[in-house]
Write a protein that holds these residues in place. Structure first.
Motif, PDB file in Angstrom:
ATOM      1  N   VAL A 231       0.883  -1.169   0.000  1.00 19.79           N
ATOM      2  CA  VAL A 231       0.000   0.000   0.000  1.00 19.79           C
ATOM      3  C   VAL A 231       0.917   1.215   0.000  1.00 19.79           C
ATOM      4  O   VAL A 231       1.740   1.381   0.901  1.00 19.79           O
ATOM      5  CB  VAL A 231      -0.911   0.023   1.239  1.00 19.79           C
ATOM      6  N   CYS A 232       0.771   2.050  -1.024  1.00 19.64           N
ATOM      7  CA  CYS A 232       1.668   3.196  -1.209  1.00 19.64           C
ATOM      8  C   CYS A 232       0.993   4.455  -0.668  1.00 19.64           C
ATOM      9  O   CYS A 232      -0.239   4.538  -0.627  1.00 19.64           O
ATOM     10  CB  CYS A 232       1.954   3.363  -2.698  1.00 19.64           C
ATOM     11  N   GLY A 233       1.800   5.445  -0.286  1.00 21.20           N
ATOM     12  CA  GLY A 233       1.243   6.742   0.077  1.00 21.20           C
ATOM     13  C   GLY A 233       0.351   7.294  -1.019  1.00 21.20           C
ATOM     14  O   GLY A 233      -0.676   7.926  -0.747  1.00 21.20           O
ATOM     15  N   SER A 234       0.716   7.039  -2.275  1.00 17.31           N
ATOM     16  CA  SER A 234      -0.121   7.552  -3.373  1.00 17.31           C
ATOM     17  C   SER A 234      -1.459   6.819  -3.420  1.00 17.31           C
ATOM     18  O   SER A 234      -2.463   7.391  -3.857  1.00 17.31           O
ATOM     19  CB  SER A 234       0.616   7.448  -4.704  1.00 17.31           C
ATOM     20  N   ASP A 235      -1.510   5.544  -2.961  1.00 14.67           N
ATOM     21  CA  ASP A 235      -2.808   4.854  -2.855  1.00 14.67           C
ATOM     22  C   ASP A 235      -3.696   5.551  -1.826  1.00 14.67           C
ATOM     23  O   ASP A 235      -4.918   5.648  -2.010  1.00 14.67           O
ATOM     24  CB  ASP A 235      -2.605   3.391  -2.442  1.00 14.67           C
TER      25      ASP A 235
ATOM     26  N   GLY B 278      -2.639  -1.037  -6.703  1.00 17.65           N
ATOM     27  CA  GLY B 278      -1.605  -2.064  -6.599  1.00 17.65           C
ATOM     28  C   GLY B 278      -0.502  -1.900  -7.624  1.00 17.65           C
ATOM     29  O   GLY B 278      -0.564  -2.471  -8.703  1.00 17.65           O
ATOM     30  N   HIS B 279       0.539  -1.100  -7.287  1.00 19.13           N
ATOM     31  CA  HIS B 279       1.665  -0.951  -8.222  1.00 19.13           C
ATOM     32  C   HIS B 279       2.983  -1.411  -7.610  1.00 19.13           C
ATOM     33  O   HIS B 279       3.993  -1.432  -8.289  1.00 19.13           O
ATOM     34  CB  HIS B 279       1.775   0.496  -8.717  1.00 19.13           C
ATOM     35  N   GLU B 280       2.978  -1.799  -6.321  1.00 20.13           N
ATOM     36  CA  GLU B 280       4.213  -2.289  -5.679  1.00 20.13           C
ATOM     37  C   GLU B 280       4.072  -3.796  -5.562  1.00 20.13           C
ATOM     38  O   GLU B 280       3.898  -4.336  -4.474  1.00 20.13           O
ATOM     39  CB  GLU B 280       4.357  -1.647  -4.296  1.00 20.13           C
ATOM     40  N   VAL B 281       4.141  -4.492  -6.685  1.00 17.52           N
ATOM     41  CA  VAL B 281       3.596  -5.846  -6.715  1.00 17.52           C
ATOM     42  C   VAL B 281       4.637  -6.890  -7.122  1.00 17.52           C
ATOM     43  O   VAL B 281       5.393  -6.702  -8.067  1.00 17.52           O
ATOM     44  CB  VAL B 281       2.332  -5.906  -7.599  1.00 17.52           C
TER      45      VAL B 281
ATOM     46  N   ILE C 128      11.203  -3.291  -3.690  1.00 16.22           N
ATOM     47  CA  ILE C 128      12.032  -2.829  -4.811  1.00 16.22           C
ATOM     48  C   ILE C 128      11.408  -1.589  -5.450  1.00 16.22           C
ATOM     49  O   ILE C 128      12.096  -0.602  -5.714  1.00 16.22           O
ATOM     50  CB  ILE C 128      12.238  -3.955  -5.858  1.00 16.22           C
ATOM     51  N   GLU C 129      10.085  -1.620  -5.679  1.00 13.44           N
ATOM     52  CA  GLU C 129       9.446  -0.463  -6.334  1.00 13.44           C
ATOM     53  C   GLU C 129       9.513   0.782  -5.452  1.00 13.44           C
ATOM     54  O   GLU C 129      10.035   1.822  -5.897  1.00 13.44           O
ATOM     55  CB  GLU C 129       7.996  -0.800  -6.725  1.00 13.44           C
ATOM     56  N   PRO C 130       9.039   0.744  -4.200  1.00 18.41           N
ATOM     57  CA  PRO C 130       9.126   1.989  -3.407  1.00 18.41           C
ATOM     58  C   PRO C 130      10.563   2.447  -3.176  1.00 18.41           C
ATOM     59  O   PRO C 130      10.821   3.660  -3.146  1.00 18.41           O
ATOM     60  CB  PRO C 130       8.427   1.638  -2.086  1.00 18.41           C
TER      61      PRO C 130
HETATM   62 ZN   LIG Z   1       4.219   3.750  -4.809  1.00 21.73          ZN
END
Ligand SMILES: [Zn+2]
Ligand SMILES: [Zn+2]
Length: 344
Positions: free
Chosen positions: A35-39, A57-60, A143-145
């Motif tokens: 769960v990202c801050g942008s979510d 869901g982009h940090e997947v 890895i993504e964040p």
């Molecule tokens: Zn993010």
């Protein structure tokens, strides 16, 4: 299959058909997703570029289930992480190696037709990176964040020995601190209004921490640094943090805008011009940033145990969003499938 949809004031788990991969796509079974801050911005309706409803869901992290005939050599069972930028590959930015700035950019999990908070998804296979075997699923989900501050630190230039301030000790602020430490930055001061977050920053190696609500934050930071900061990373991006950042970088310093601003802010342009302050935006990442992030995680420069503070199953995704909003957590993950055994 199950799929999360965020509506105004409501987060739903809905039933959907498993998507079929197109010729250039892979079908991925999800393992874990952050769960990202942008979510959280988007769920509140305050993300500048993500209208509701949306499929998050982009940090997947997931596992290849199948791939289209033109998707390249993917083996079912291969673990992968998504690089969620979906560039056009034909515009000026894309053809000059800056596809993170694509003029026609779409973003998986942020306003796109699919996101990773689902049992399965399809995505262009060239947006997938193999996950090193030594990284467990939760570590790989970072890895993504982590790539966002890796990119920002790279854009800032050589940080070795430099005096730095990091405004905000949320997930991105703390990851920025970890990247700066790994790059040999000199004194790093963290600011945040939240005591628990300041304590985390101190535990992760901030040389000093300062309450972002106290009067004269810039003066206090400058006192600790013994003068202006060479570089300030604004991981908050609101009016008060930008004002502080410019005052801390004054004169001749760089302000990196890393946090996603929810609205426009005013810039003291006479100061920026006369005091030769560089204001540099930083937008997502490129494949070399993904490679460095994986390497930082493999080397233990960033440890999942310091960042992943809660995990909830997909059925409890609304609770995962609540926890992520609470200010008590760094990174909240949603677990979707059975975790993979680490082979390294
Ligand atoms: Zn993010
Ligand atoms: Zn493009």
């Amino acid at each position: 299959m199950r799929r999360v949809v965020v509506y105004p004031g409501r987060i739903a788990v809905e039933t959907a058909e498993v998507p079929a991969p197109g010729p250039n796509e892979a079908l991925v079974r999800t393992l874990a997703v952050g769960v990202c801050g942008s979510d959280l911005h988007a769920a509140r309706g305050s993300h500048p570029f993500v209208p509701l409803p949306y499929r998050p869901g982009h940090e997947v992290v997931g596992v290849i289930e199948a791939a289209g005939p033109a998707a390249g050599a993917w083996t079912p069972g291969q673990r992968v992480i998504v690089e969620p930028d979906l560039p056009c590959w034909t515009c000026k930015m894309c053809t000059s190696g800056r596809e993170n700035l694509c003029e026609n950019l779409q973003f998986f999990g942020c306003g796109y037709a699919q996101g990773g908070m689902a049992d399965y998804f399809t995505v262009a296979a060239n947006r997938l990176h193999p996950v090193p075997d030594v990284l467990d699923d939760h570590t790989a989900a970072l890895i993504e964040p982590l790539s966002t501050p890796v990119h920002a630190v790279r854009l800032a230039g050589d940080v070795a020995g430099r005096s730095v301030a990091v405004l905000g000790a949320g997930t991105i602020g703390l990851l920025t601190l970890a990247v700066l430490r790994a790059h040999g930055a000199g004194m790093v001061v963290s600011t945040d209004p939240n005591l628990a977050k300041r304590e985390r920053a101190a535990a992760l190696g901030a040389g000093a921490t300062i309450d972002a609500r106290s009067p004269d934050v810039a003066g206090q930071v400058r006192q600790v640094l013994g003068g202006s900061a060479d570089i300030v990373f604004d991981c908050v991006s609101v009016q008060s943090s930008l004002d502080q950042a410019i005052a801390i970088a004054d004169k001749g310093g760089t302000v990196m805008v890393v946090g996603v601003p929810a609205r426009e802010v005013t810039v003291p342009l006479p100061i920026v011009q006369d005091h030769q302050i560089r204001i540099q935006g930083s937008a997502t990442y490129l494949p070399p940033d993904y490679a460095e992030s994986a390497d930082l995680l493999r080397r233990g420069a960033v440890r999942a145990a310091d960042f992943v503070t809660a995990v909830r199953p997909l059925a409890q995704v609304a609770e995962a969003f609540e926890l992520a909003s609470s200010g008590q957590h760094v990174k909240v993950l949603v677990s979707v499938g059975e975790p993979t055994q680490v082979r390294g």
